[in-house]
Design an enzyme around this catalytic site. Sequence first.
Site, PDB file in Angstrom:
ATOM      1  N   HIS A 160      -2.145   5.811   6.069  1.00  0.00           N
ATOM      2  CA  HIS A 160      -0.748   6.250   6.134  1.00  0.00           C
ATOM      3  C   HIS A 160      -0.684   7.675   5.602  1.00  0.00           C
ATOM      4  O   HIS A 160      -1.451   8.039   4.707  1.00  0.00           O
ATOM      5  CB  HIS A 160       0.134   5.401   5.217  1.00  0.00           C
ATOM      6  CG  HIS A 160       0.106   3.929   5.468  1.00  0.00           C
ATOM      7  ND1 HIS A 160       0.458   3.363   6.676  1.00  0.00           N
ATOM      8  CD2 HIS A 160      -0.200   2.890   4.653  1.00  0.00           C
ATOM      9  CE1 HIS A 160       0.368   2.044   6.583  1.00  0.00           C
ATOM     10  NE2 HIS A 160      -0.031   1.732   5.377  1.00  0.00           N
ATOM     11  N   CYS A 175       0.826  -1.209   0.000  1.00  0.00           N
ATOM     12  CA  CYS A 175       0.000   0.000   0.000  1.00  0.00           C
ATOM     13  C   CYS A 175       0.862   1.261   0.000  1.00  0.00           C
ATOM     14  O   CYS A 175       0.622   2.186  -0.784  1.00  0.00           O
ATOM     15  CB  CYS A 175      -0.957  -0.014   1.183  1.00  0.00           C
ATOM     16  SG  CYS A 175      -0.191  -0.399   2.763  1.00  0.00           S
TER      17      CYS A 175
END
Lengths: 341, 341
Positions: free
Chosen positions: A220, A140
């Site tokens: 994130h 990711c």
Amino acid sequence: MKVKVAVNGYGTIGKRVADAVLKQDDMELIGVAKTRPNYEAFVAVQKRIPLYVPSGKEKDFEEKGLRVSGTIEELISRADVVVDATPSGVGAANKELYVKHGVKAIFQGGEKPNVAEVSFSSLCNYDEALGKSYVRVVSCNTTGILRALCTLNRYIGLEKARVFIVRRGADPKERDKGPINSVVLDPPKLPSHHGKDVLTVLRGIDILTAAVAVPTTLMHTHFVHLKLKHNASREDVLSAFSQTRRIMMVDSSILDAKSTSEIIEVARDLGRPRYDIPELIVWLDSITVNGDEVSFIQSVHQEAIVVPENIDAIRAVTSIESTAEASIRKTDESLGIGRWI
Amino acid sequence: MKVKVAVNGYGTIGKRVADAVLKQDDMELIGVAKTRPNYEAFVAVQKRIPLYVPSGKEKDFEEKGLRVSGTIEELISRADVVVDATPSGVGAANKELYVKHGVKAIFQGGEKPNVAEVSFSSLCNYDEALGKSYVRVVSCNTTGILRALCTLNRYIGLEKARVFIVRRGADPKERDKGPINSVVLDPPKLPSHHGKDVLTVLRGIDILTAAVAVPTTLMHTHFVHLKLKHNASREDVLSAFSQTRRIMMVDSSILDAKSTSEIIEVARDLGRPRYDIPELIVWLDSITVNGDEVSFIQSVHQEAIVVPENIDAIRAVTSIESTAEASIRKTDESLGIGRWI
């Protein structure tokens, strides 16, 4: 003829890829494989997705009222492509089974690059995966970094990247993972592995990455600092991003939102499944350009960003779409990617 | 003739009540009122919900491209019922406007009980709200407590309740609220206000409550300790709960789930809007009965639990359904409440 897709591993990524496959008109989800009869197995049954389990474990599921359609090996043997969404390292161990049955396989970024013939990111190197048997969709964080970097490399030219990653500590469902009250250097010695991972797809740039983990489950967030090959204007950067599918610029002053929790709240309010945001979120106000230097902040929904890349990877290995553009358009339209407010 | 409903305040509760009204065939959502042009206002416009704003603030919204349908007073003047979902205390200040226009009003639990003629919880006292002009839906914690208590009082008989509340620190969208690393006595002096609030609906029991706030955004969790009027068996308690709409028992050993985050994950996986859980979650394995003593743990999704109660309250004040049972069935079927795995 639809491509017969099996999903091995029905956790955070596997269940999302399975739902995404169900929305493709050129693919058929023939089943998912699950090793533990937990609530996610109940959800699969609720969604009428055929459930396959390890040989000998059928009873564990059937005792809980979960109907089992067969063994994992039976599932694999009937597939054209398997998406391996098992935990890191397990994918490599599973490869033997895929080779044995001559099934093409898409691995996740938790595996080492050498598990596959090519590491993959749709905006960067779709062509390299065409017709291959084993492809690895990068993680990711790497996917988020590559979306931005390949875009600026394509439109302007990229020389150097320094990316500082503020990782989510755990996924929302994880009840025992932390940190809960710490900022963890991950790792303390630079660089983090992400830079090397970026280079498996986008070669020839100078890149250094570092990461810390923080107590949140929501996305994130990256500080991105780049050196371009030429001087550019802020408008050049905005133009590159705004022309690119799967990058969404968020105007924090218009929305009165400046946090990952508010971006997730918008996804909830708009009725996005599981509040998923497969788009890379670039914070518009943060984009700062100074000659050949570009700095900005971006956020990555760790549970969702690789889902469209897995769908594209299926199309690439089976060659059912010969260009990145065609596959990306099909994937994005089926999943509602890029429509926002 | 559909009941014309206005929602004043389009935040955590207001936006959910608005979406729920849109799903009722006996109600029409004529608009929502919003004071700040933030991302939630963008969501309302995206959903084509008419937006009303304070007189003089039209420009703040229109500058951001948000179409304004009129002033809040215009919205109120056209409504049969207004659901006031403004912040605590603002509802009481708004009452004058509702009285002026002869509009019935549903207030939330953040207001003092005397703002309304009756405090309300669907499973307990629907009848008392029939035909009234001003009704207050009690808060999320109180609603959760009342669901369990009124149920056991109805089926078995309840004498005494001691409820210890582990509150979520903030809602998911709240970017500046805590605690982030503390357990806060809320308040340090017992009892907390919840017990008194329960008594506004369920009178004549002996109740004490206490609360602490903890660092999570996912659900309140209650330790419930009760004394019944008679001895009972565990089966009696299970039977009472399982016969009751809006109470959902969760079997943690079957699902392999023992946390609020996993329960929320199931709601995400099943595609529930905003992962909402309007049902009271009672943890089946925790239910312990010893003579006339009952102890168990329950969890309350603070953003969602009062939404069906607001819909029922609209039906009660307008008398379009004369029984609790009829309104609850209608509300629950329209909102998919009680269907799980």
